[in-house]
Design an enzyme around this catalytic site. Structure first.
Site, PDB file in Angstrom:
ATOM      1  N   TYR A 257     -11.978  -2.730  -3.960  1.00  0.00           N
ATOM      2  CA  TYR A 257     -12.751  -2.822  -2.549  1.00  0.00           C
ATOM      3  C   TYR A 257     -14.247  -2.675  -2.351  1.00  0.00           C
ATOM      4  O   TYR A 257     -14.739  -2.431  -1.282  1.00  0.00           O
ATOM      5  CB  TYR A 257     -12.098  -1.300  -1.574  1.00  0.00           C
ATOM      6  CG  TYR A 257     -10.791  -1.877  -0.868  1.00  0.00           C
ATOM      7  CD1 TYR A 257     -10.321  -2.731  -0.223  1.00  0.00           C
ATOM      8  CD2 TYR A 257      -9.536  -0.834  -1.276  1.00  0.00           C
ATOM      9  CE1 TYR A 257      -8.942  -2.994   0.103  1.00  0.00           C
ATOM     10  CE2 TYR A 257      -8.266  -1.140  -0.798  1.00  0.00           C
ATOM     11  CZ  TYR A 257      -8.004  -2.196   0.030  1.00  0.00           C
ATOM     12  OH  TYR A 257      -6.673  -2.502   0.391  1.00  0.00           O
TER      13      TYR A 257
ATOM     14  N   LYS B 232       1.065  -1.279  -0.092  1.00  0.00           N
ATOM     15  CA  LYS B 232       0.168  -0.171   0.033  1.00  0.00           C
ATOM     16  C   LYS B 232       0.803   1.128   0.110  1.00  0.00           C
ATOM     17  O   LYS B 232       2.167   1.271   0.140  1.00  0.00           O
ATOM     18  CB  LYS B 232      -0.876  -0.207   1.158  1.00  0.00           C
ATOM     19  CG  LYS B 232      -1.830  -1.162   1.145  1.00  0.00           C
ATOM     20  CD  LYS B 232      -2.728  -1.120   2.331  1.00  0.00           C
ATOM     21  CE  LYS B 232      -3.788  -2.484   2.535  1.00  0.00           C
ATOM     22  NZ  LYS B 232      -4.771  -2.170   3.486  1.00  0.00           N
TER      23      LYS B 232
ATOM     24  N   HIS C 148      -1.745  -5.412   1.282  1.00  0.00           N
ATOM     25  CA  HIS C 148      -3.065  -6.313   1.450  1.00  0.00           C
ATOM     26  C   HIS C 148      -2.838  -7.642   0.322  1.00  0.00           C
ATOM     27  O   HIS C 148      -1.879  -7.817  -0.249  1.00  0.00           O
ATOM     28  CB  HIS C 148      -4.033  -5.346   0.144  1.00  0.00           C
ATOM     29  CG  HIS C 148      -5.154  -6.247  -0.076  1.00  0.00           C
ATOM     30  ND1 HIS C 148      -6.216  -6.268   0.214  1.00  0.00           N
ATOM     31  CD2 HIS C 148      -5.365  -6.969  -1.556  1.00  0.00           C
ATOM     32  CE1 HIS C 148      -7.359  -7.001  -0.410  1.00  0.00           C
ATOM     33  NE2 HIS C 148      -6.751  -7.554  -1.406  1.00  0.00           N
TER      34      HIS C 148
ATOM     35  N   ASN D 188      -1.912  -0.450   6.946  1.00  0.00           N
ATOM     36  CA  ASN D 188      -1.184  -1.662   7.408  1.00  0.00           C
ATOM     37  C   ASN D 188      -0.455  -2.273   6.279  1.00  0.00           C
ATOM     38  O   ASN D 188      -0.253  -3.279   6.307  1.00  0.00           O
ATOM     39  CB  ASN D 188      -2.492  -2.503   7.797  1.00  0.00           C
ATOM     40  CG  ASN D 188      -3.543  -2.884   6.794  1.00  0.00           C
ATOM     41  OD1 ASN D 188      -3.474  -2.466   5.612  1.00  0.00           O
ATOM     42  ND2 ASN D 188      -4.554  -3.645   7.186  1.00  0.00           N
TER      43      ASN D 188
ATOM     44  N   GLU E 111      -9.217 -10.046  -8.063  1.00  0.00           N
ATOM     45  CA  GLU E 111      -8.424  -8.693  -8.087  1.00  0.00           C
ATOM     46  C   GLU E 111      -7.345  -9.149  -8.801  1.00  0.00           C
ATOM     47  O   GLU E 111      -6.761  -7.952  -9.367  1.00  0.00           O
ATOM     48  CB  GLU E 111      -7.726  -8.997  -6.541  1.00  0.00           C
ATOM     49  CG  GLU E 111      -8.923  -8.714  -5.464  1.00  0.00           C
ATOM     50  CD  GLU E 111      -8.483  -8.802  -3.932  1.00  0.00           C
ATOM     51  OE1 GLU E 111      -7.447  -9.227  -3.543  1.00  0.00           O
ATOM     52  OE2 GLU E 111      -9.589  -8.578  -3.054  1.00  0.00           O
TER      53      GLU E 111
HETATM   54  P1  CMP Z   1      -6.902  -4.920   3.444  1.00  0.00           P
HETATM   55  O1  CMP Z   1      -6.511  -6.514   3.557  1.00  0.00           O
HETATM   56  O2  CMP Z   1      -6.500  -3.997   2.332  1.00  0.00           O
HETATM   57  O3  CMP Z   1      -8.643  -5.016   3.086  1.00  0.00           O
HETATM   58  C1  CMP Z   1      -9.734  -3.863   3.373  1.00  0.00           C
HETATM   59  C2  CMP Z   1      -9.121  -2.871   4.248  1.00  0.00           C
HETATM   60  O4  CMP Z   1      -9.793  -2.100   5.103  1.00  0.00           O
HETATM   61  C3  CMP Z   1      -8.052  -3.402   5.365  1.00  0.00           C
HETATM   62  O5  CMP Z   1      -6.940  -4.008   4.804  1.00  0.00           O
HETATM   63  C4  CMP Z   1      -7.839  -2.332   6.319  1.00  0.00           C
HETATM   64  O6  CMP Z   1      -6.631  -1.532   5.720  1.00  0.00           O
HETATM   65  C5  CMP Z   1      -9.102  -1.525   6.053  1.00  0.00           C
HETATM   66  N1  CMP Z   1      -9.572  -1.095   7.343  1.00  0.00           N
HETATM   67  C6  CMP Z   1     -10.352  -2.054   7.945  1.00  0.00           C
HETATM   68  N2  CMP Z   1     -10.877  -1.629   9.125  1.00  0.00           N
HETATM   69  C7  CMP Z   1     -10.712  -0.447   9.095  1.00  0.00           C
HETATM   70  C8  CMP Z   1     -11.049   0.862   9.783  1.00  0.00           C
HETATM   71  N3  CMP Z   1     -11.710   0.576  11.040  1.00  0.00           N
HETATM   72  N4  CMP Z   1     -10.578   1.925   9.519  1.00  0.00           N
HETATM   73  C9  CMP Z   1      -9.653   2.181   8.308  1.00  0.00           C
HETATM   74  N5  CMP Z   1      -9.299   1.183   7.616  1.00  0.00           N
HETATM   75  C10 CMP Z   1      -9.771   0.093   7.854  1.00  0.00           C
END
Ligand code: CMP
Length: 143
Positions: free
Chosen positions: A49, A9, A115, A112, A126
């Site tokens: 998403y 990311k 993904h 985080n 995807e």
């Molecule tokens: P990802 O695996 O990319 O899939 C969906 C993403 O939503 C997840 O990782 C997080 O980065 C994001 N996400 C999940 N919960 C929250 C939250 N409470 N606030 C912001 N982002 C979120």
């Protein structure tokens, strides 16, 4: 051969973590079938998403993922979809085990770092969003 979609990311790209993340997949023994650095359009981000469209954080998620380049990859190998999720760790880095990418490198659920597709259906969907069939390298091909 099984394939999955993994994406560093914008926070991971800006923190120069591409090499660290790629290394973990290489060292585990998976094969890189495709990779590119790309800045997502709002439309592509919303498509990728789409399952989170109704979540309160959807706007924030789309805005973050389009805020800078991502490093999009396809990894290939036996059991790679589940194994990639294990290498990546829990979605919330504060719950991710040490030794996982998020456990070692992240603290925030939005930022985080990486993904990974969560199922065979997601992986297929995807990969098709980010790569054309001819961009997926085939190591088995006769030369
Ligand atoms: P990802 O695996 O990319 O899939 C969906 C993403 O939503 C997840 O990782 C997080 O980065 C994001 N996400 C999940 N919960 C929250 C939250 N409470 N606030 C912001 N982002 C979120």
């Amino acid at each position: 051969m099984e394939r999955t979609y993994v994406m560093v990311k914008p926070d991971g790209v800006q923190r120069n973590l591409i090499g660290n993340i790629v290394s973990r997949f290489e060292q585990k023994g998976y094969t890189l079938a495709a990779a590119k650095l790309v800045t997502l359009s709002k439309e592509t981000a919303e498509t990728h998403y789409s399952e989170h469209r109704e979540r309160p954080f959807f706007g924030e998620l789309v805005s973050f993922i389009t805020s800078g380049p991502v490093f999009a990859m396809v990894w290939e190998g036996e059991g790679v979809i589940k194994a990639a999720r294990q290498l990546i760790g829990a979605t919330n880095p504060s719950e991710a085990a040490p030794g996982t990418i998020r456990g070692d490198l992240a603290v925030n659920v939005g930022m985080n770092v990486v993904h990974g597709s969560d199922s065979p259906e997601s992986a297929e969907r995807e990969i098709a969003i980010f790569f054309k069939e001819e961009e997926l390298n085939d190591y088995q091909k006769d030369s």
